[in-house]
Scaffold this motif. Sequence first.
Motif, PDB file in Angstrom:
ATOM      1  N   LEU A   1       0.827  -1.210   0.000  1.00 30.03           N
ATOM      2  CA  LEU A   1       0.000   0.000   0.000  1.00 30.03           C
ATOM      3  C   LEU A   1       0.862   1.260   0.000  1.00 30.03           C
ATOM      4  O   LEU A   1       0.339   2.365   0.150  1.00 30.03           O
ATOM      5  N   SER A   2       2.154   1.072  -0.198  1.00 33.64           N
ATOM      6  CA  SER A   2       3.096   2.185  -0.043  1.00 33.64           C
ATOM      7  C   SER A   2       3.451   2.821  -1.384  1.00 33.64           C
ATOM      8  O   SER A   2       4.086   2.188  -2.236  1.00 33.64           O
TER       9      SER A   2
ATOM     10  N   ILE B   1      -8.782  -0.844   1.457  1.00 33.24           N
ATOM     11  CA  ILE B   1      -7.480  -1.441   1.158  1.00 33.24           C
ATOM     12  C   ILE B   1      -7.253  -1.446  -0.345  1.00 33.24           C
ATOM     13  O   ILE B   1      -6.163  -1.106  -0.828  1.00 33.24           O
ATOM     14  N   ASP B   2      -8.249  -1.838  -1.112  1.00 36.28           N
ATOM     15  CA  ASP B   2      -8.121  -1.887  -2.565  1.00 36.28           C
ATOM     16  C   ASP B   2      -7.818  -0.500  -3.132  1.00 36.28           C
ATOM     17  O   ASP B   2      -6.955  -0.355  -4.013  1.00 36.28           O
TER      18      ASP B   2
ATOM     19  N   VAL C   1     -15.054  -7.251  -3.962  1.00 35.46           N
ATOM     20  CA  VAL C   1     -14.893  -6.528  -5.225  1.00 35.46           C
ATOM     21  C   VAL C   1     -15.936  -5.416  -5.385  1.00 35.46           C
ATOM     22  O   VAL C   1     -15.588  -4.276  -5.728  1.00 35.46           O
ATOM     23  N   PRO C   2     -17.219  -5.688  -5.164  1.00 28.68           N
ATOM     24  CA  PRO C   2     -18.204  -4.600  -5.343  1.00 28.68           C
ATOM     25  C   PRO C   2     -17.901  -3.386  -4.461  1.00 28.68           C
ATOM     26  O   PRO C   2     -18.003  -2.238  -4.923  1.00 28.68           O
ATOM     27  N   LYS C   3     -17.547  -3.633  -3.209  1.00 28.24           N
ATOM     28  CA  LYS C   3     -17.252  -2.508  -2.309  1.00 28.24           C
ATOM     29  C   LYS C   3     -15.997  -1.780  -2.774  1.00 28.24           C
ATOM     30  O   LYS C   3     -15.924  -0.540  -2.742  1.00 28.24           O
TER      31      LYS C   3
ATOM     32  N   GLU D   1     -16.764   0.356  -5.658  1.00 36.25           N
ATOM     33  CA  GLU D   1     -17.514   1.530  -5.196  1.00 36.25           C
ATOM     34  C   GLU D   1     -16.559   2.594  -4.656  1.00 36.25           C
ATOM     35  O   GLU D   1     -16.703   3.789  -4.959  1.00 36.25           O
ATOM     36  N   LYS D   2     -15.543   2.170  -3.879  1.00 34.65           N
ATOM     37  CA  LYS D   2     -14.570   3.103  -3.312  1.00 34.65           C
ATOM     38  C   LYS D   2     -13.738   3.755  -4.419  1.00 34.65           C
ATOM     39  O   LYS D   2     -13.474   4.975  -4.381  1.00 34.65           O
ATOM     40  N   ILE D   3     -13.334   2.961  -5.412  1.00 40.31           N
ATOM     41  CA  ILE D   3     -12.514   3.506  -6.491  1.00 40.31           C
ATOM     42  C   ILE D   3     -13.346   4.446  -7.367  1.00 40.31           C
ATOM     43  O   ILE D   3     -12.862   5.494  -7.825  1.00 40.31           O
ATOM     44  N   THR D   4     -14.596   4.125  -7.552  1.00 41.03           N
ATOM     45  CA  THR D   4     -15.485   5.005  -8.328  1.00 41.03           C
ATOM     46  C   THR D   4     -15.657   6.346  -7.626  1.00 41.03           C
ATOM     47  O   THR D   4     -15.606   7.412  -8.263  1.00 41.03           O
TER      48      THR D   4
END
Length: 973
Positions: A276-277, A314-315, A332-334, A337-340
């Motif tokens: 994540l860095s 995290i994704d 994956v759906p969540k 949603e976060k990336i969107t």
Amino acid sequence: MRNILFLSIIFFSIHLSFSQNSANPLVTKDAIAQQKWVDSVYNKLSLQEKIGQLFMVRAMTSANTRDVTSIKNLIQNNHIGGIIYSKGGPVKLAKLNNTYQGMSKVPMLIGMDAEWGLSMRLDSTYAFPWNMTLGAVKNKQLVEQAGKHIGEHCKRLGIHFNFGPDVDINTNPKNPIIGNRSFGEDRETVTEHAVAFMKGLQSAGVMATGKHFPGHGDTETDSHKALPTINFSEKRIDSIELYPYKQMIKNGMESVMVAHLNVPSLEARPDFPSSLSKTIITDLLKDKMGFQGLIFTDALEMKGVANFSSPGDIDLAAFLAGNDILLISEDVPKAMEKITEAYNDQTITEARLAYSVKKILMSKYKVGLNHYKPIDTENLVEDLNRLEDDILNEELFENAITVVKNEDDILPLRDLDQKSIAYIKLGDDSGSTFLDELKKYTKVHEILSDSYEYIKTRLDNYNTVIFGLHRSNANPWKSYEFTTEEVQLLDSISKTHHVILDVFVKPYALLDLSSVDHIEGLVVSYQNSEVAQKKSAQIIFGALEAKGQLPVSVGNGFHAGDGISINSISRLGYSIPERVGIDSKKLHKIDAVAQRAVDEHMTPGVQLLVARRGQVIYSQNFGKHTYDADSEPVKDNDLYDIASITKIVASLPLIMEIVEQDDEISINSTLSDLIPTYVGSNKANITLKQMLSHYARLKPWIPFYVATLDSTKMPSNSYYSNAPSELFNIKVSNNLYLKRDYPETMQQIIMDTDLLKTLKYRYSDLPYYILKKFIETYYDRTLDHLVQTHFYESLGMNVTTYNPYLKFPMKDIVPTENDTYYRHQVVQGYVHDMGAAMQNGVGGHAGVFSNANDIAKIMQMYLQKGFYGDKRYLKPETIDMFNTTYYSSKGNRRGIGFDKPQLGTSGPTCGCVSMKSFGHSGFTGTYTWADPDEELVYVFMANRTYPSAEINMLLRENIRTDIQELIYEAIIN
């Protein structure tokens, strides 16, 4: 609050370049077409479809209906870009994958952890050696071939990304998750092997993935369970852990997988996962190291990262840090949603999204997904388990197995006549293959007991002990250590015996030994596979060279790079036909011929062996000991009465030896020269050469037993007794004893018998009756003792013997005939030939029992001009002298003792052998032949005389020579 802060501090710069720093075998020449396809696909994708490309989810080939439905939903609703398969079988994977790919708008990238082959995840697929084993191989071309073969398997199954090689430098022996998955502890060794493996993999059109960046080799924590910490300076990491990646990037590595590690010297935030860095992925891997290929996270469900934040966050963090593909997201759906949300609020720009998605699409183009084709399931399992894979696997283990100690040159084992060898298995897995292979070379007795004190008491009669540490070969993470009791036993016995220790586990097991001072031979075989066990046994006995080097340091003064080279000593090895220029498919045509002989009752059973260029390449058994339904199946170690082959494996080598060592005896010596009692006889001037060439006017045979029968055709009481006594002490068979002086009577009969009227080739047993007397008088020892001590014991012919009933259980001795004319019983364990039986089972012309493997040894010795196992038995010129046809102008094909190929249209061979070849056949159905030109040995064992010797269908149907012809037809080069 923590998540907001976390997301705010990992925003990073954008990289738009798609090219690698150097030539990449997966980059095609039509760059314009690639870019056109990528742009075309990208421009047709919705935002959700673009974001979906970032995800690669796990799918099980053994999945239940719910799991299959879940994947289908992710494809239809979330437009995922790839699948990583795990567990199951190849055919089901192919069918499932065809279904999934058929549902996807854009064909998906398929990945798999196949570090040592598809078998890492799938059943019914091939397992190549682990990286630690490959690290012991000095020949990098072999390592490259391993990568190529694995790549070919992946490609055949529709796998585009192999998440390998593991390039972690395993500097910590206690590493719980890497260990055998590493090529070693030295950065140069790891790098050279990793680059070779990567090149091989990518040459097959499958993308390699270096892992686990920035380096998982020196930790005692499993990142599947927690977040490991790497407490090294930035300078050390740059010098060691990052070194392989730098070289692989230069050589065109397609992708990198980032590990879940806490690396304080590279990432200032405490307990912050490397996956994540931005500092580690973008600033270091992309900017400083110049890597422009695909970047995968390690599985995001692993506790090393999953414990850090919630699914979705995290994704997003992983993507913002610079990863392109998010592997095995927890949700994956969540995550989408976060990336969107981040895209909509411009935390993620269109350029950033395009950068990763277009890289993914470019990879899809490179692996051919612009023209996707379903996986063809026909012959799939066969294609994933090829003959060429077996060949390579053998070569890899032959080059990996490492001798690290060889005090007093104990290896390879020589002077087998002076060795009494015991084998003790350590560990909790099978060592039966190793033991069976050891037994092919000489007598090796396994000492079995749970009581180590009992084992010690059983070793009094042995001077050499071979220990094998055998633990599970199922995967690289299995236990490998010695137990305390095993260490104590090894230490105790090594102080009183010569000891060879062979460890079929990772070399770190040797760290359990406080001292190896009293262990003379120490071998590291790395894995407990069948191939490793076979090849290690062959190295111990000198059939193969020892070539390997330690990939890691293991205490007791053994360091990475150590390895003692040991030459082979010309003993038979065991391998695959193609490795010695034989087509295995053609060779196995002989199966049908041998089986026909059994099925049509030409012989109850067959033992069949073929060797070429010093390697046994075919050893098969057919049928049973008899035609009875409950009879024993033929086994490798079953003994057959070899009948007249006795002539060339018992009498002849001793005659050659005498001619060599005694200047007064030659092939031109006469019988009167050799045996004074023949002076004045009608045979006085017959030479050794004439006799053994069957050109001496001697009668073919004399049925001595007939004169000892009474009027009812039963053994006469004048000559026989049913019980042994001082007068009747020659055991002819069970409960039948001949008068002790009758062998001398037989000698007198031979001396007095008339010669044939015409001098011409006429095969005869009589020379070997005569020469038996000469040999035994010359050495003042019995023939059976002489041939054992002069040849069989040191050659390792451990089952070859006269009178096997004295040494072996009857179940291991094949019966020869149901005798209804002389002994009136089933002949088993006693020689079939009546004349030899009347000499206490020890005839110069018959009486030896053996198996195909043992006969191959002495034939190979002849083939090697008298040399075998580092010992000179006979001089080359002696072999040549006896392997010469002296009377061919007279229509006589025979050499001196050896049978030779036919001079005309009929004879003892297929007619396809070289004129230098030689051999012999036996009345019981046995046959052996050697050809120096083709470096070929052929052995056929049978008991065609059971139950009756009257009809010789084997000979009439040309079974043995038909098989010989098929062997020659199988020769490639």
